[in-house]
Design an enzyme around this catalytic site. Structure first.
Site, PDB file in Angstrom:
ATOM      1  N   ARG A 122     -34.239  24.115  13.094  1.00 33.28           N
ATOM      2  CA  ARG A 122     -34.188  23.932  11.651  1.00 33.28           C
ATOM      3  C   ARG A 122     -33.298  25.158  11.187  1.00 33.28           C
ATOM      4  NH1 ARG A 122     -38.997  19.980   9.594  1.00 33.28           N
ATOM      5  NH2 ARG A 122     -37.967  17.971  10.120  1.00 33.28           N
ATOM      6  N   GLN A 127     -28.070  21.469  10.064  1.00 38.04           N
ATOM      7  CA  GLN A 127     -28.856  20.557   9.056  1.00 38.04           C
ATOM      8  C   GLN A 127     -28.094  19.325   9.222  1.00 38.04           C
ATOM      9  OE1 GLN A 127     -28.405  22.497   5.291  1.00 38.04           O
ATOM     10  NE2 GLN A 127     -30.608  23.216   5.156  1.00 38.04           N
ATOM     11  N   ASP A 130     -29.537  16.991  12.017  1.00 37.53           N
ATOM     12  CA  ASP A 130     -31.029  16.879  12.091  1.00 37.53           C
ATOM     13  C   ASP A 130     -31.580  15.509  11.918  1.00 37.53           C
ATOM     14  OD1 ASP A 130     -34.074  16.894  11.572  1.00 37.53           O
ATOM     15  OD2 ASP A 130     -33.794  18.573   9.903  1.00 37.53           O
ATOM     16  N   SER A 133     -34.781  14.479   9.999  1.00 40.58           N
ATOM     17  CA  SER A 133     -34.860  14.541   8.611  1.00 40.58           C
ATOM     18  C   SER A 133     -34.075  13.353   8.326  1.00 40.58           C
ATOM     19  CB  SER A 133     -34.123  15.731   8.176  1.00 40.58           C
ATOM     20  OG  SER A 133     -34.737  16.720   8.238  1.00 40.58           O
ATOM     21  N   TYR A 230     -42.980  23.891   9.611  1.00 40.76           N
ATOM     22  CA  TYR A 230     -44.077  22.918   9.908  1.00 40.76           C
ATOM     23  C   TYR A 230     -45.549  22.921   9.590  1.00 40.76           C
ATOM     24  CZ  TYR A 230     -40.434  20.610  13.044  1.00 40.76           C
ATOM     25  OH  TYR A 230     -39.495  20.122  13.472  1.00 40.76           O
TER      26      TYR A 230
END
Length: 379
Positions: A122, A127, A130, A133, A230
């Site tokens: 991350r 991004q 990902d 996500s 997390y």
């Protein structure tokens, strides 16, 4: 440079690893793209659309991968597919490596280099790659839709000549990507929304979406986040305090959506049988963590359970796959963004930079060995 896109062998997986948009981009990088016939059908993409984008269509997985340098999938290759791959080929997919040492060993023994998209670090440059996500975002949206479908009343407050219909109360447990999208969706549908999470940074995010934050905000709560963003495993003492708070809150809710997952571990239980029993008849719980054991006691994988008191517990599997067309489109773009970093654009060949941090984080097997330090066999 030959790229193969395979159909998914799991009948419960309707997504596909490439769409015409990304096929065109791969061809633009100098690749020959082969797609197994019917690979995109469940996601609403026909073979003729892949052909129009420049891909070749073949009848079987064997034909697709026989000379492929790179194989793209949604899920880890099946044992049969592994046997078809040429040694030295690369495979990029959602590999689900935790607890599947035998499958990793089989891929290593077959001499293929594998990359797990869900292990993408991350960081800013990753991004766009990902997959957790992109897919969790859709799961959060779909969880509210599924909850509303099972709930026997309207979601928004309505003023009618026959009287006022109160707004549904929605409680989101776990405010990651899925949780935030669930909050936003439930708010758009007119519900009164509350949410909880053990990470302090989520409070502001929840409130920015117009929902109310519910949590025990003590010293342990202030330290409850890992460097990777997390949630940490909380102490038994904190869990009890939080459970007491949630117990009184959950009894007043109409729809509860749970999204809590800890990578590589069973999902934490957030809602006990007693909490479920305290809810009103007709209430709904949607458990997005069911594939890791579930957050709700009594949830069953792939089923909608109705308790004796008339409370429904929704345990649909592969929730992003319930929006197969959109999920495939986003996943395919995630894959393309990563694969592009593995290609030498001048030579138009696959040229993996093994010292790249993205490669180090995602590479599972290489040169006949399980290469990822987290999954190497214990001697």
């Amino acid at each position: 440079m030959r790229i193969a896109v395979l159909s998914e062998t799991d009948p419960a997986e309707p997504r596909v690893a490439a769409v015409p948009e990304t096929v065109k981009k791969f061809i633009g990088l100098g690749a020959d793209v082969t797609v197994q016939s019917g690979a995109g059908l469940k996601a609403g993409v026909l073979d003729v659309e892949y052909e129009a984008a420049g891909a070749s269509i073949v009848a079987s997985a064997a034909d697709a991968v026989s000379s492929a340098d790179l194989v793209l999938k949604v899920r880890r290759p099946s044992p049969e597919e592994i046997g078809l791959l040429k040694r030295g080929a690369s495979v990029v997919a959602i590999m689900d490596p935790y607890g599947h040492e035998a499958e990793l060993g089989a891929m290593a023994e077959a001499g293929v280099d594998t990359f797990a998209m869900e292990l993408m670090p991350r960081i800013t440059r990753a991004q766009v790659m990902d997959v957790l996500s992109s897919q969790a975002n859709l799961a959060g949206y779909r969880a509210v839709i599924d909850g509303a479908a099972e709930y026997g009343r309207a979601m928004p407050m309505m003023m009618t000549a026959a009287g006022t219909v109160p707004a549904a109360r929605v409680f989101v447990m776990g405010v990651g990507v899925a949780g935030l999208q669930a909050i936003a969706t439930a708010r758009r549908m007119g519900a009164v929304v509350t949410a909880t999470d053990v990470r302090p940074a989520t409070k502001e995010q929840v409130e920015s979406l117009g929902a109310k934050f519910v949590a025990v905000e003590d010293e342990e709560f202030k330290q409850a986040e890992t460097s990777g963003g997390y949630a940490k495993e909380m102490s038994a003492e904190y869990k009890k305090k939080q459970a007491d708070l949630v117990t009184t809150h959950i009894a007043k809710q109409d729809i509860v959506i749970t999204t809590a997952l800890i990578p590589g571990r069973p999902a934490p239980q957030l809602v006990s049988e007693a909490m479920v029993a305290s809810m009103k008849p007709g209430s709904v719980l949607v458990d997005l963590a069911i594939e890791r054991g579930g957050n709700v006691e009594g949830a069953k994988s792939g089923e909608v359970v109705t308790t004796e008191k008339g409370v429904k517990i929704v345990g649909h599997l592969n929730v992003p796959g319930r929006l197969a067309a959109t999920a495939s489109s986003l996943y395919a773009r995630n894959l393309y963004a990563f694969v592009e970093t593995l290609i030498d654009k001048e030579a138009k060949t696959l040229a993996v930079k093994w010292d790249d941090e993205l490669v180090k984080a995602t590479n599972l097997t290489r040169d006949g060995q399980v290469s990822h330090p987290s999954f190497q066999p214990k001697s």
